[in-house]
Every structure is written in structure tokens, then in C-alpha cells.
Scaffold this active site. Structure first.
Site: not given
Lengths: 85, 548
Positions: B47, B109-110, B159, B460
Site C-alpha cells: 500500500e 479483525f483488521q 463495508k 547520507m
């Protein structure tokens, strides 16, 4: 330096979170807070006392950018004002 | 039409034809709607890659980029990309699935509080709470992302709202909100410009975001005021302009940093006095009055108290403040500094000198090439030694400095501009941070060119350890890197490694002429540093320079 802010904003569940996050992130400690939501216009009225070494305009300009904020007024700015919580 | 189909329809009404994302449980209805919904979706392999591809798409085109993720880990993986877009003021819309409304707050969940997470890394965010809200929220999200100072906006959609019936919403017509310029301030600005003996333009990313490049160039053409720019403003002023001095700040050109210190009027245009630009703030442009032009009122007097400010659209204000100047001695002085302190590329020996390699690439690449930098030494070398003539052709994670940005940003830029050459310039540290996006390149058969500058170090950080931490190279030695050419070949991306100067010309030709993606792996010495360097806490005229 303490400052008293009066804020009007469109009512939303997370508005106070947004406001308090901005205060902390920009270097201002919240000494007191009072929030009420009117039943008719769905507008939240928040009175906030904040403290910081930084100029209060640095905070008010950031608060004005929060989506939903209708008005920000700085009522007092002095060394020792009394919190009105 | 269910909520998910409504979202796809609303995206089309906002002229969105391309989105980037990764499916998962709570966003499955939207993916079902995308299946044949008429909006192209590119599956990224993480993502974060999707968010950065959306940023690359937005930056390469000026349009809104859209990324999509599921709830919980999908949403948390977007966060770095959102923060990147916030710091660089990039208009992207992130759509996340959320667990069904009745499960929110149950540690389902999630489930994660995405709205809460978004507060510090978006311009604004929404949680859709009913089908009625869906249309107005999508419309508001696009308006917020693109107006004023642009930025990322997140829409979290449970959802059940995706699968439930939608409610029609008529799109409102946006009204142009340009305001009347303040004539008194315009006259004051013109007067300050006319009376300045040593004026200097300090150009920031706001010029490109306001689509005011032409207005800026007209202003420079007429006033002939010398200019410096920030990392994000590279490309706003043509590099061959005689009074353009390059980037200013920590790794800015010597001429730029000295000019800043000597100017008597600094005109900041869409710039925000970032610490990497100013060095020691109290000693930045110490003799200058300041005119600050920026759409964001919160930037005015945030770090530097200015003499005059205007928060108008730069497209309006720049033409309005054109004024006659009489600054020939200053122009002469600046032009001389530009010559006296020009970069040198006569590096001894056979090992490849990255600045010379990048200069060569800039000379031979097609005009409309898009360069997407990763973050580190190579990023600064790109800024110092390459040249592009449009800000949308130099895409770099400027404010957040996000390692891993370059390859997914190049994916987004290449999708947006399929007919232009897109080159991701990366380092061995940054490349490994989003290396999974090689899978996205393979999936879409994108002809992204990758120039991987490998010093087997986190260069760096290693440079700072050498200079400021007594050479204690804590966790910056990457001699255990993978074989990058073999790694690319696993994704059907051809490539080669070069180690000496004599190999450069032909290898760059092969990179540019390859029809598909290509990896040019360039091995350089770990001892090369980025110069000049303004040490932390120092003023910009106290630059450290190479002693070699």
C-alpha cells in the site's frame, strides 16, 4: 504566555481530537477546555485556554485551517489570566 | 447501484481514470465495482507503493492521484505516503475500507482507528457514516485536496456502506474563488522591488502547485531579478537562465547560498523557510527585507517575520507586482558568482563520479524526461547536477524525505505519461525499501528506467557519521546488498553493472534506448560525499566544501 481562544466549528465527532492535536503539535499546552454543541445549528462552541512561549498567532492560523472551523477569536493574551473552565 | 459502484461512478465524475491500490477484506466491494467499472486500477505490491504511485501520478500531471487500501494494515501502510503528500502539498485521495459500522469500536479483525491515525498526516479526513453522506463527502474530499494549499484527503468507508444502497448526489459546480488583490499591498511590493539594489527570488514548490510557472517566468523575464530555488521548485526557472543560481540550502549551490546572505530584498514565492533551506534561521538573509507570497496564511511569519505578505493565488499576484528594476551591478555580481562557483566534473581516476554521470544523463536524455529521485546522497546529486525545465519533471520526496519513494513514484509518473521517458534515480539503501514495486513494473510492463547508484552504504547517514560522529559507522555499511541485476532479472527487468568511467556513455545509451524497463546498476566509491554542506546549526555562508 496564556491565551484564551473562542472557537466555533461545525459539529463533527472528531473535531476536538483535531483541535487538541494541533495545539499540542504546534507547541501549546491546553490548560482548560469547555465545549458545547448547540442543538439547532449543529455548531460546536469551544473555549480554550492555552499556554506557550510561542506567539498565539502561530496557533490560531493553524486552527483556522482545520476543515469545519467557522471562527476563531483570541479574547485575551496576557501573563496571568484566570482559566474559565 | 450499491455504495461501492457509487464510489467508482463518483471517481469518474471527478475525471479520475486511473487509481492505484491493493485489495483486502473490507474493501472487496469496491474492488468488485472496479472490476468492470471503467476506472483503470494498477495493483501495487504494497500500500505504501500505491500511495507513492498516486503521488508520482499527481506530480507528473498536476491531477489528483487516488490510492485504495483495505482496513487495518492496508490503511496503516498508506500512512507514510499520506505524510509525504502532506509535507509536499500533493493532492491525493486515499480511500480505505473499514469494518462494518456495527463492528467499529469492537476491535474487530483488521480494525484500526484510521480516522484517528489520519489526523496528523492528512489535510483532512472523513469517515462515512451513512449512504447519504457518501456523495457529498467524495465531492468535498476532491475540493479540499485541490483548493488552497493542496494536500492529501482520506475517506474511510465501512463495508456495509459499500454494499448497501446508494443515495443520488448531484455534483455542485465549483466557483472560482480568486479574490480581489489588495492594491495597497501590490503598490508596496512594487515600490520595494523598484527600490531594492540586490533583490533575490526564493522560489518554492508553491509555484508549481499553483500552476504559475509561466507567470513566474514572465516576472523574471521582465524584472531580471536573480533567483534561487528549493528542492521542490527545481524546474520552475530554466536552468540556463543567466541569473538562476540553482538550489539553496544545506546542499545548495555556493552561489545561491552566498546570494541569499547578500540580498537586500528576498521575495519568497510559494516557499516556507524550511530549516534545510535556511540553516541558522537568525542568520538567513540577514540584511534583507522580505516579501512573502504564499496561499497558506499559516506560513506567513511562521519562521521569518516578513515586511510584506500576500496570500493570493500566485497566478494573479506575480503579474501584478512586476516592477522596473535597476540592478545591473547586482546582476553582474550574481552572474560572476555563478561562473566562479560552477560545479566541476574533472574528477580524477577511473571510478565513476556520480555527479558527472548524472550531468551526462541530463545532457542526453529526451527533453520531457521525468526524473523521480529516491532519498539520500543521490537525491542531492540529482538536484545539484541534473537539470529539468518543468517542475513536474523533477519528482522528489522533499519535505518528508521518504526513502523508498523513487521507484513507486516513477511507476505513477510512467502510468500518467506513457509516452515520456521516466527514470527513477535511486540508491542502494532506498531501492531496497520498496523493491517489491519491481513487481508492479513487471505486471504493467512499464518502461521505467532505474539508475541505481550503489556505494554499499546508507550514504547520507555515513557522510554525517564521518563528519559529525567521529567516523563511527553505526549500521550504515551495506556490503551484504543483494546482486541487484540478478534481483531485477527475477522480475524480467534486464540490467547491467558498470564500475568505470569508460563504461558510462554506452551504458546510458542502453538505458535510454531500452524499450521496456531497465536497471543500470552503478558502483561508486563509498567515500564520495555531497558538497557543499551547510552543517547543522550553521548559517548558509558557512559551507563545508570538498577538499579533494
Amino acid at each position: 504566555m496564556k491565551s484564551l481562544l473562542i472557537i466555533e466549528a461545525k459539529k463533527s465527532p472528531e473535531f476536538l481530537e483535531r483541535l487538541l492535536r494541533v495545539c499540542r503539535h504546534r507547541g501549546f499546552t491546553v490548560d482548560s477546555i469547555n465545549a458545547e454543541t448547540g442543538s439547532v445549528k449543529q455548531v460546536s462552541h469551544i473555549t480554550l485556554t492555552v499556554c506557550s512561549e510561542r506567539d498565539i498567532s502561530l496557533l490560531t492560523k493553524q486552527i483556522e485551517k482545520i476543515v469545519g472551523v467557522l471562527q476563531v477569536a483570541t479574547l485575551q493574551q496576557e501573563q496571568n489570566i484566570k482559566a474559565t473552565a | 447501484m450499491n455504495g461501492a459502484h457509487f464510489v467508482v461512478q463518483a471517481l469518474k465524475e471527478q475525471n479520475i481514470t486511473q487509481v492505484f491500490g491493493y485489495p483486502g477484506g473490507a474493501i472487496m466491494p469496491l474492488y468488485d465495482a472496479l472490476f468492470d467499472g471503467g476506472v483503470e486500477h494498477l495493483l501495487c505490491r504494497h500500500e505504501q507503493g500505491a500511495a507513492m504511485a498516486a503521488i508520482g501520478y499527481a506530480r507528473a500531471t498536476g491531477k489528483v492521484g487516488v490510492c485504495i487500501a483495505t482496513s487495518g494494515p492496508g490503511a496503516t501502510n498508506l500512512i507514510t505516503g499520506l505524510a509525504d503528500a502532506l509535507l509536499d502539498s500533493i493532492p491525493i485521495i486515499a480511500i480505505t475500507g473499514q469494518v462494518p459500522t456495527h463492528l467499529i469500536g469492537t476491535d474487530a479483525f483488521q480494525e484500526v482507528d484510521v480516522l484517528g491515525l489520519s489526523l496528523a498526516c492528512t489535510k483532512h479526513s472523513f469517515m462515512v457514516q451513512s449512504a447519504e453522506e457518501l456523495g457529498p463527502i467524495i465531492e468535498q474530499a476532491f475540493e479540499i485536496a485541490t483548493t488552497g494549499r493542496p494536500g492529501p484527503v482520506l475517506i474511510d468507508i465501512p463495508k456495509d456502506i459499500q454494499v448497501g444502497p446508494s443515495v443520488a448526489h448531484a455534483l455542485a459546480k465549483l466557483v472560482n474563488s480568486d479574490k480581489q488583490l489588495n492594491s495597497k499591498r501590490i503598490e508596496q511590493a512594487k515600490s520595494m522591488i523598484e527600490s531594492a539594489k540586490q533583490p533575490l527570488l526564493y522560489i518554492g514548490g508553491g509555484v508549481g502547485m499553483a500552476n504559475a510557472v509561466e507567470e513566474l517566468r514572465d516576472f523574471i523575464q521582465e524584472t531580471k531579478i536573480p533567483s534561487v530555488c528549493t528542492l521542490k521548485a527545481i524546474g520552475c526557472v530554466p536552468h540556463h537562465s543567466p541569473y538562476f543560481m540553482g538550489m539553496v540550502g544545506m546542499h545548495g549551490s555556493k552561489a545561491s547560498n552566498l546570494a541569499i546572505q547578500e540580498c537586500d530584498l528576498l521575495i519568497a514565492v510559494g516557499a516556507r523557510f524550511d530549516d534545510r533551506v535556511t540553516g541558522k534561521l537568525d542568520e538567513f538573509a540577514p540584511n534583507a527585507k522580505v516579501i512573502h507570497l504564499d496561499i497558506d496564511a499559516a506560513e506567513i511569519d511562521k519562521l521569518r517575520q516578513v515586511t510584506l505578505s500576500m496570500t493570493d493565488n500566485l497566478k494573479q499576484v506575480l503579474p501584478a507586482i512586476k516592477a522596473k528594476t535597476n540592478i545591473a551591478p547586482w546582476q553582474k555580481q550574481v552572474a560572476k558568482m555563478k561562473i566562479d562557483y560552477a560545479n566541476r566534473y574533472d574528477h580524477p581516476g577511473e571510478p565513476i563520479f556520480a555527479p558527472a554521470l548524472l550531468r551526462k544523463l541530463a545532457e542526453i536524455m529526451p527533453t520531457d524526461t521525468v526524473i523521480c529521485s529516491d532519498v539520500g546522497q543521490h537525491q542531492m546529486w540529482v538536484a545539484q547536477h541534473m537539470f529539468v525545465d518543468r517542475p513536474e519533471n523533477h519528482i522528489s520526496s522533499s519535505g518528508l524525505g521518504t526513502m523508498g519513494f523513487g521507484v513507486p513514484a516513477a511507476v505513477g509518473a510512467q502510468v500518467a505519461r506513457p509516452n515520456d521517458t521516466v527514470i527513477a534515480v535511486s540508491g542502494d539503501g532506498s531501492f531496497m525499501m520498496n523493491v517489491q514495486e519491481l513487481g508492479t513494473i513487471k505486471r504493467k510492463q512499464l518502461p521505467v528506467k532505474i539508475l541505481l547508484i550503489d556505494n554499499q552504504r546508507l550514504g547520507m547517514v555515513r557522510q554525517w557519521q564521518e563528519l559529525f560522529f567521529n567516523g563511527r559507522y553505526s549500521e550504515t555499511i551495506l556490503t551484504d546488498n543483494p546482486d541487484f541485476v540478478t534481483l531485477a532479472s527475477a522480475f524480467d527487468i534486464p540490467g547491467e553493472t558498470i564500475v568505470t568511467k569508460s563504461q558510462i556513455d554506452q551504458a546510458l545509451q542502453r538505458l535510454l534506448k531500452s524499450e521496456g524497463p531497465y536497471l543500470l546498476h552503478v558502483s561508486i566509491s563509498e567515500e564520495e560525499n555531497v558538497w557543499p554542506l551547510v552543517p547543522p546549526g550553521a548559517a548558509n555562508d558557512q559551507m563545508m566544501e570538498s577538499v579533494g
